[in-house]
Write a protein that holds these residues in place. Structure first.
Motif, PDB file in Angstrom:
ATOM      1  N   UNK A  84       0.840  -1.201   0.000  1.00 18.78           N
ATOM      2  CA  UNK A  84       0.000   0.000   0.000  1.00 18.78           C
ATOM      3  C   UNK A  84       0.874   1.250   0.000  1.00 18.78           C
ATOM      4  N   UNK A  85       1.945   1.236   0.802  1.00 19.78           N
ATOM      5  CA  UNK A  85       2.854   2.391   0.836  1.00 19.78           C
ATOM      6  C   UNK A  85       3.494   2.593  -0.533  1.00 19.78           C
ATOM      7  N   UNK A  89       3.058   5.841  -3.114  1.00 20.91           N
ATOM      8  CA  UNK A  89       4.184   6.610  -3.647  1.00 20.91           C
ATOM      9  C   UNK A  89       4.111   6.704  -5.162  1.00 20.91           C
ATOM     10  N   UNK A  90       3.789   5.581  -5.828  1.00 18.32           N
ATOM     11  CA  UNK A  90       3.825   5.572  -7.288  1.00 18.32           C
ATOM     12  C   UNK A  90       2.589   6.232  -7.880  1.00 18.32           C
ATOM     13  N   UNK A  91       1.423   6.002  -7.250  1.00 21.32           N
ATOM     14  CA  UNK A  91       0.166   6.371  -7.894  1.00 21.32           C
ATOM     15  C   UNK A  91      -0.627   7.434  -7.152  1.00 21.32           C
ATOM     16  N   UNK A  92      -0.171   7.846  -5.964  1.00 20.15           N
ATOM     17  CA  UNK A  92      -0.866   8.869  -5.187  1.00 20.15           C
ATOM     18  C   UNK A  92      -2.292   8.472  -4.796  1.00 20.15           C
TER      19      UNK A  92
ATOM     20  N   UNK B 147       8.303  -6.465  -7.859  1.00 17.95           N
ATOM     21  CA  UNK B 147       9.736  -6.205  -7.813  1.00 17.95           C
ATOM     22  C   UNK B 147      10.154  -4.971  -8.606  1.00 17.95           C
ATOM     23  N   UNK B 148       9.489  -4.681  -9.723  1.00 16.23           N
ATOM     24  CA  UNK B 148       9.907  -3.533 -10.540  1.00 16.23           C
ATOM     25  C   UNK B 148       9.578  -2.205  -9.868  1.00 16.23           C
ATOM     26  N   UNK B 149       8.617  -2.215  -8.945  1.00 12.44           N
ATOM     27  CA  UNK B 149       8.225  -1.045  -8.158  1.00 12.44           C
ATOM     28  C   UNK B 149       7.698   0.106  -9.016  1.00 12.44           C
ATOM     29  N   UNK B 154       3.410  -2.756  -9.423  1.00 10.68           N
ATOM     30  CA  UNK B 154       2.786  -2.712  -8.106  1.00 10.68           C
ATOM     31  C   UNK B 154       1.283  -2.922  -8.204  1.00 10.68           C
ATOM     32  N   UNK B 155       0.700  -2.479  -9.325  1.00  9.67           N
ATOM     33  CA  UNK B 155      -0.732  -2.748  -9.507  1.00  9.67           C
ATOM     34  C   UNK B 155      -0.987  -4.253  -9.654  1.00  9.67           C
ATOM     35  N   UNK B 156      -0.102  -4.929 -10.421  1.00  5.09           N
ATOM     36  CA  UNK B 156      -0.248  -6.377 -10.575  1.00  5.09           C
ATOM     37  C   UNK B 156      -0.142  -7.050  -9.213  1.00  5.09           C
ATOM     38  N   UNK B 157       0.825  -6.592  -8.394  1.00  3.08           N
ATOM     39  CA  UNK B 157       1.006  -7.195  -7.071  1.00  3.08           C
ATOM     40  C   UNK B 157      -0.219  -6.963  -6.201  1.00  3.08           C
TER      41      UNK B 157
END
Lengths: 104, 487
Positions: A84-85, A89-92, B147-149, B154-157
């Motif tokens: 979630x953190x 960070x990536x998507x706000x 892993x790619x962050x 991260x959406x896939x995760x």
């Protein structure tokens, strides 16, 4: 009126359903996680109830299972919150509906 | 000591994973050395693990360990070798990815811990241990997928984790009822209970079986728990996608075979779950193949195709209980098919990693003319795609052949027919990629080669694919003796 196995199982089933509903219907990532926690705890209740009432040579297996579920649920929650953190960070946002780069 | 000895293959990997993480933090190393050290240590751990499994076979150390929590038998040993081999290929295929990342040691360590989880999924015979193994594998994979962050990874995760956690809860609920009915968490005790159960317990047993199948269906990626597959396959790093599609699926089937064939296979609900699996198989194959036709991203396409393949595996499982004397035929065909599928899908994904690294795209349209730019990669990918279609003499043909054979022998001719029809549909999109590579003009004529690590992994997969295709007997014998212990 005494409390029997059925009562525990009914409460467990209701809790499980509420948890499943939360997990599927809520839009906030953290709320979804809370729904999943509720499902795990419904399972725990069911296990402990069976453990108490079942006729078995080793009825404590149910309790052991619950300890495992609690531990693993904690590990899973830790991973989920870290994610979630990262997402924030990536998507706000941690709104599950707005995380839609990949088409469903 | 006997317990530890039988746990050895898993223990070797756990120790290697620990050493990699601790060594990465404590030893002073430069960037390049650091990556090589993690990869080398990971491969060394896998080699030790495979050797240990070999020693267990040679010394005939089969038997229970840890008070009946896990068992070393031909079934678990087969999957030990399968998972160790897959993990080795995946680590080789990840070297290019790791060059760009700071978290090399963690990546290799997580691949090893998830391998341990999957090896335990195939060897544990107690619901508590099965649950712990499932989660060890799952949580390692959640982190690997992210892993790619970046946004997609991260959406896939996120999607994988949420649906994975819900499916775990469903499995647990099924396990709770199985424990409540039988009073034991041991699969053999549950089997004894189910064999002697009276018809009054049938509704509760069916309920438990449905919940278990729902949760495990997520791992196998079959309808209706397939929604995560295309998204996760597209968003995850490609080596992790390859790992998920091959190893995680095989582990899911290993657990299902243990739980359903051993614990629920003899008795009053075996025909119930057989019918359920037959229906799921038919829907998964059709839905996966039809959806794959429309895809423009090759990783998504392989995602849908893997749903269809999972449906084909399930035909074998449905054949298990539909006809009790044929028990061996159904399970051995699934085990054999899982083995051939491992080579085939790994090869396809490695070719995709190599090609996408160079052309910088996962779009099928951009694969035009790849054959002219890199003939060997195109030939390898072609062999893998044809094997996925099921064209002789490649390994995938024998896999499908044995599964359909099991279905026909179990009076499931309609299911075998649907399977064959679906193979025809799948030929359309598999061959479409091949035609694109061979007949269309490339955007530019610059030739390219895969990196040596990828080349090695690719060669291993394609050699295995052709070797099993030409001479399937050894793998077939191994899968038959693996299936025999489930009887």
């Amino acid at each position: 009126m005494s409390v029997n196995l059925e009562h525990y199982l009914i409460v467990g089933a209701v809790l499980f359903s509420v948890g499943l509903y939360l997990a599927l219907a809520k839009r906030n990532f953290v709320a979804v996680l809370m729904g999943i926690e509720l499902m795990f705890n419904a399972v725990n209740l069911t296990f402990v109830a069976f453990s108490r009432f079942v006729r078995s040579p080793n009825p404590l297996d149910g309790h052991v299972f619950v300890v495992f579920v609690i531990t693993v649920a904690a590990a899973e929650a830790a991973t989920a919150l870290a994610l979630a953190v990262l997402l924030y960070r990536v998507r706000d946002t941690i709104n599950v509906d707005r995380i839609d780069l990949l088409k469903w | 000591m006997e317990d530890i000895n039988r746990f050895g293959p898993e223990l070797a990997l756990l120790i290697a994973a620990g050493l990699i993480v601790v060594g990465d933090v404590t030893l002073p190393m430069r960037g390049g050395t650091r990556r090589v050290a993690s990869v080398a240590l990971g491969l060394a751990g896998l080699a030790v693990s495979a050797l240990w499994s070999l020693v267990l076979i040679v010394a005939d150390e089969r038997g229970n360990a840890f008070d009946g929590l896990m068992v070393v038998d031909d079934f678990s040993l087969f999957f030990n070798f399968l998972f160790v081999g897959i993990a080795a290929v995946i680590i080789l295929a990840s070297v290019d990815l790791l060059e760009k990342s700071r978290f090399r040691a963690e990546y290799v360590a997580l691949v090893l811990t998830s391998t341990v989880g999957m090896m335990l999924m195939a060897s544990t015979v107690d619901l508590i241990a099965i649950f712990a193994a499932l989660e060890l594998q799952a949580i390692s994979f959640y982190v690997l997928v992210a892993f790619l962050k970046d946004g997609r990874s991260s959406e896939a995760a996120l999607k994988y984790l949420l649906l994975g956690a819900v499916s775990t809860a469903l499995t647990l609920y099924g396990m709770a009822y199985l424990f409540g009915l039988s009073g034991s968490t041991n699969l053999n005790d549950i089997a004894a209970f189910v064999a002697g159960a009276d018809s009054g317990t049938r509704p509760a047993l069916v309920l438990a079986a449905v919940f278990l199948a729902a949760g495990l269906g997520f791992k196998m990626a079959v309808v209706p728990f397939q929604m995560w597959v295309p998204d996760v396959y597209q968003g995850a790093p490609t080596p992790v996608t390859a790992y998920l599609s091959v190893a995680s699926k095989a582990a899911g089937f290993a657990v299902v075979m243990r739980v359903f064939v051993v614990a629920l296979g003899h008795g009053l609900i075996s025909s119930d779950w057989s019918n359920m699996f037959a229906a799921i198989a038919a829907i998964s194959m059709t839905l996966g193949n039809v959806a794959a036709l429309a895809q423009s991203d090759i990783k998504r396409m392989l995602g849908y195709s893997s749903i269809a393949q999972a449906g084909t595996f399930l035909i074998g499982l449905a054949a298990v209980a539909a006809n009790d004397p044929q028990l061996l035929l159904g399970t051995s065909s699934v085990v054999f098919f899982l083995g051939t599928y491992a080579f085939t899908n790994l090869g396809a994904f490695i070719a995709i990693i190599a090609i996408s690294n160079k052309i910088g795209s996962d779009q099928i349209g951009d694969y035009a003319g790849v054959a002219r730019r890199s003939p060997w990669l195109a030939a390898g990918l072609t062999a893998c795609l044809l094997s996925l279609t099921g064209i002789p003499p490649l390994a995938g043909f024998w896999g499908k052949f044995w599964v359909f054979n099991a279905a026909v022998r179990a009076d499931l001719v309609w299911l075998a027919l649907i399977g064959v029809l679906n193979s025809v549909i799948s030929a359309y999109y598999y061959v479409g990629v091949v035609l694109k590579m061979y007949t269309q003009e490339p955007a530019n004529d610059e030739a390219f080669q895969p990196s040596p690590y990828l080349g090695l992994a690719m060669t291993a997969a394609v050699v295995g694919l052709v070797a099993v295709g030409l001479y399937p007997a050894p793998l077939l014998d191994a899968s038959e003796s693996a299936a025999a212990v489930l009887g």
